[in-house]
Design a protein around this motif. Structure first.
Motif, PDB file in Angstrom:
ATOM      1  N   VAL A  91       0.783  -1.131  -0.047  1.00 50.12           N
ATOM      2  CA  VAL A  91      -0.070   0.153   0.127  1.00 50.12           C
ATOM      3  C   VAL A  91       1.111   1.324   0.024  1.00 50.12           C
ATOM      4  N   VAL A  92       0.642   2.219  -0.859  1.00 46.96           N
ATOM      5  CA  VAL A  92       1.380   3.320  -1.048  1.00 46.96           C
ATOM      6  C   VAL A  92       0.878   4.371   0.328  1.00 46.96           C
ATOM      7  N   LEU A  93       1.980   5.089   0.924  1.00 47.42           N
ATOM      8  CA  LEU A  93       1.705   5.680   2.261  1.00 47.42           C
ATOM      9  C   LEU A  93       2.000   7.045   2.116  1.00 47.42           C
ATOM     10  N   ILE A  94       2.570   7.610   0.718  1.00 45.82           N
ATOM     11  CA  ILE A  94       3.108   8.742   0.486  1.00 45.82           C
ATOM     12  C   ILE A  94       2.666   9.099  -0.869  1.00 45.82           C
ATOM     13  N   ARG A  95       2.062  10.321  -0.901  1.00 49.63           N
ATOM     14  CA  ARG A  95       1.582  11.232  -2.230  1.00 49.63           C
ATOM     15  C   ARG A  95       0.610  10.656  -2.784  1.00 49.63           C
ATOM     16  N   ARG A  96       0.730   9.295  -3.387  1.00 50.16           N
ATOM     17  CA  ARG A  96      -0.735   8.772  -4.079  1.00 50.16           C
ATOM     18  C   ARG A  96      -1.071   7.731  -2.891  1.00 50.16           C
ATOM     19  N   VAL A  97      -1.430   8.268  -1.804  1.00 49.30           N
ATOM     20  CA  VAL A  97      -1.882   7.426  -0.702  1.00 49.30           C
ATOM     21  C   VAL A  97      -2.983   6.478  -1.063  1.00 49.30           C
ATOM     22  N   GLY A  98      -3.067   5.256  -0.705  1.00 48.71           N
ATOM     23  CA  GLY A  98      -4.156   4.398  -0.982  1.00 48.71           C
ATOM     24  C   GLY A  98      -4.035   3.460  -2.089  1.00 48.71           C
ATOM     25  N   ASP A 123      -5.085 -15.652   5.571  1.00 44.37           N
ATOM     26  CA  ASP A 123      -6.160 -15.895   4.584  1.00 44.37           C
ATOM     27  C   ASP A 123      -6.089 -14.883   3.267  1.00 44.37           C
ATOM     28  N   PRO A 124      -5.824 -15.442   2.258  1.00 50.11           N
ATOM     29  CA  PRO A 124      -5.474 -14.401   0.846  1.00 50.11           C
ATOM     30  C   PRO A 124      -6.626 -13.570   0.716  1.00 50.11           C
ATOM     31  N   ALA A 125      -7.973 -14.004   1.039  1.00 53.30           N
ATOM     32  CA  ALA A 125      -9.139 -13.234   0.634  1.00 53.30           C
ATOM     33  C   ALA A 125      -9.028 -11.868   1.266  1.00 53.30           C
ATOM     34  N   ILE A 126      -8.340 -11.688   2.643  1.00 54.46           N
ATOM     35  CA  ILE A 126      -8.120 -10.600   3.333  1.00 54.46           C
ATOM     36  C   ILE A 126      -7.479  -9.559   2.378  1.00 54.46           C
ATOM     37  N   ALA A 127      -6.409  -9.729   1.674  1.00 53.06           N
ATOM     38  CA  ALA A 127      -5.642  -8.931   0.911  1.00 53.06           C
ATOM     39  C   ALA A 127      -6.336  -8.306  -0.068  1.00 53.06           C
ATOM     40  N   ARG A 128      -6.915  -9.362  -0.660  1.00 52.65           N
ATOM     41  CA  ARG A 128      -7.599  -9.161  -1.995  1.00 52.65           C
ATOM     42  C   ARG A 128      -9.048  -8.101  -1.712  1.00 52.65           C
ATOM     43  N   TRP A 129      -9.354  -8.403  -0.333  1.00 52.12           N
ATOM     44  CA  TRP A 129     -10.564  -7.718  -0.224  1.00 52.12           C
ATOM     45  C   TRP A 129      -9.926  -6.012  -0.023  1.00 52.12           C
ATOM     46  N   LEU A 130      -9.154  -5.892   0.807  1.00 54.54           N
ATOM     47  CA  LEU A 130      -8.439  -4.875   1.342  1.00 54.54           C
ATOM     48  C   LEU A 130      -7.987  -3.958  -0.162  1.00 54.54           C
ATOM     49  N   ARG A 131      -7.463  -4.504  -0.869  1.00 53.53           N
ATOM     50  CA  ARG A 131      -7.255  -4.087  -2.390  1.00 53.53           C
ATOM     51  C   ARG A 131      -8.284  -3.127  -2.993  1.00 53.53           C
ATOM     52  N   ILE A 132      -9.638  -3.933  -2.805  1.00 52.83           N
ATOM     53  CA  ILE A 132     -10.662  -3.328  -3.619  1.00 52.83           C
ATOM     54  C   ILE A 132     -11.396  -2.155  -2.471  1.00 52.83           C
ATOM     55  N   TRP A 133     -11.345  -2.512  -1.231  1.00 55.79           N
ATOM     56  CA  TRP A 133     -11.746  -1.419  -0.223  1.00 55.79           C
ATOM     57  C   TRP A 133     -11.174  -0.195  -0.459  1.00 55.79           C
ATOM     58  N   LEU A 134      -9.548  -0.256  -0.645  1.00 54.29           N
ATOM     59  CA  LEU A 134      -9.093   1.064  -0.477  1.00 54.29           C
ATOM     60  C   LEU A 134      -9.250   1.769  -1.762  1.00 54.29           C
ATOM     61  N   GLN A 135     -10.110   1.297  -2.800  1.00 56.23           N
ATOM     62  CA  GLN A 135     -10.353   1.984  -4.112  1.00 56.23           C
ATOM     63  C   GLN A 135     -11.679   2.760  -3.896  1.00 56.23           C
TER      64      GLN A 135
END
Length: 417
Positions: A91-98, A123-135
């Motif tokens: 996850v980008v934390l600087i400038r293009r955060v998110g 659980d691989p589903a967690i990372a998959r969901w968080l990538r979607i949620w961050l958008q």
């Protein structure tokens, strides 16, 4: 084509039927404490030359996109907290955060640099969901409220861990992950098609230009006209502010097209360029050019170029693309950030006869049309994805109150990413 089982009405029915099964928790509690970790990258200043490195700029369009020939994922996970593993979410934390990307086997063992947060879950589903949620709009609004901006927008790990996340049932996570993946894969394919079409036109122009000896030598003022953009704030005929196409937009564009202004029509503005105008922006590494697909207002540092004859558009575009370095050398100042109208029009150019220019036009026109059709389809895909992300946001149980950050935000010590 997207599968019929992802037709929007079906998505709405599935979500509506199971809406009460969604839950909301802080990001750090999405999984059990022992199943989820959140950490950040390290400095890459003392890493061995063969070590593959993932930097902030490498995280684009939901993936890690980087060109590091010969680099390997050599580091062992026990050597550093910043060693990426397959299935991690970076996850980008600087400038293009998110902005975030799932780590695949290709970058397993690579090192994440500072400014990148690393979320690891069993659980691989967690990372998959968080990538979607961050958008989602809700996640982006929350990030906007919680970034600090002493130098540049930055989100601390403490804030990232506290971000509220709405989580659907596992079967819906799989469905959303697959759907978003299909949309992104199609968008990537379209970008590849567009880039290949432009490259083919470049190659055809280069092939025609192999022997320029018999061509007449002119200055550009004999075959084109130009004017510089304005640094002034532009007001449209209705009294509202009109956005301008900036040099940064042209320099950062991956393809030689600009669409003008979203939701605005500056066609009647005296500063507006017509469709088919070539916009030029410069920097020390070379100039970039892009053709307008709609009316556009060029900003400061942008040179607007029109061919003397409309049928010469593609020849002029590819001629300028082939002379990137020369155009940059004609720019003013140490930073080579601005090409004046006078400097450009005095540059020499060997100009072929009409039959050669028409030959290029016959080949380049359908190639550019195909590239632009691919980009148009991507706009439709982005709209589809936007509707989906807004729908996901609407399932949040806790309303986001603008201007009301979580209690204690300013009191808690932020971990420097």
């Amino acid at each position: 084509m997207i599968s019929d089982r992802y037709e929007p009405s079906l998505l709405r029915e599935v979500s509506r039927a199971q809406a009460d099964e969604w839950k909301e928790v802080p990001l750090a509690e999405v999984g059990d404490a022992e199943d989820l970790s959140v950490t950040y990258g390290i400095s890459d200043s003392e890493l061995p030359e063969h070590q593959g490195v993932v930097r902030i700029g490498d995280i684009r369009r939901g993936r890690v996109i980087t060109d590091q020939p010969g680099r390997l994922g050599a580091a062992h996970p026990k050597d550093s907290r910043a060693v990426l593993q397959e299935g991690d979410l970076a996850v980008v934390l600087i400038r293009r955060v998110g902005d975030a990307a799932l780590i695949t086997a290709e970058h397993h063992g690579w090192i994440a640099t500072r400014g990148i947060g690393i979320i690891r879950a069993k659980d691989p589903a967690i990372a998959r969901w968080l990538r979607i949620w961050l958008q989602t709009p809700r996640a982006q609004a929350w990030i906007d409220q919680h970034v600090t901006a002493h130098v540049e927008p930055t989100l601390s790990l403490d804030a990232l861990r506290r971000m509220p996340v709405s989580i659907p049932p596992p079967n819906q996570i799989d469905m959303f992950h697959e759907l978003v993946g299909v949309v992104e894969a199609k968008a990537d394919l379209n970008l590849s098609i567009a880039a290949s079409a432009v490259e083919l036109a470049d190659v055809y122009h280069a092939n025609l230009s192999r022997n320029t000896a018999p061509w007449a030598k002119h200055q550009f003022d004999a075959v084109a006209d130009a004017r510089t953009g304005t640094g002034k704030s532009v007001v449209d005929v209705g009294g509202g502010r009109t956005a301008q196409v900036t040099a940064a937009e042209i320099l950062s564009a991956s393809l030689p097209y600009v669409n003008g202004l979203d939701g605005q029509d500056p066609a009647g503005h005296p500063e507006a360029c017509e469709t088919g105008t070539i916009l030029v922006a410069s920097r020390p590494g070379g100039a970039r050019v892009a053709v307008t697909r709609l009316h556009a207002v060029p900003g400061r540092g942008v040179l607007a170029v029109r061919p003397g004859e409309p049928g010469d558009l593609w020849w002029l575009l590819h001629e300028l693309r082939s002379r990137s370095g020369e155009l940059s050398q004609a720019a003013q100042g140490r930073s080579a950030r601005e090409i004046t109208r006078r400097a450009f029009l005095r540059l020499e150019v060997r100009w072929p006869g009409r039959h050669v220019r028409e030959q290029l036009h016959r080949v380049a026109e359908p190639l550019h049309s195909r590239a632009q059709a691919a980009l148009d389809e991507n706009r439709t895909l982005n709209e589809l994805l936007g509707h989906l992300l807004r729908d996901i946001s609407s399932r949040s149980r806790t309303p986001l109150r603008t201007g009301s950050p979580d209690a204690g935000d300013h009191e808690r010590a932020a971990e420097a990413p």
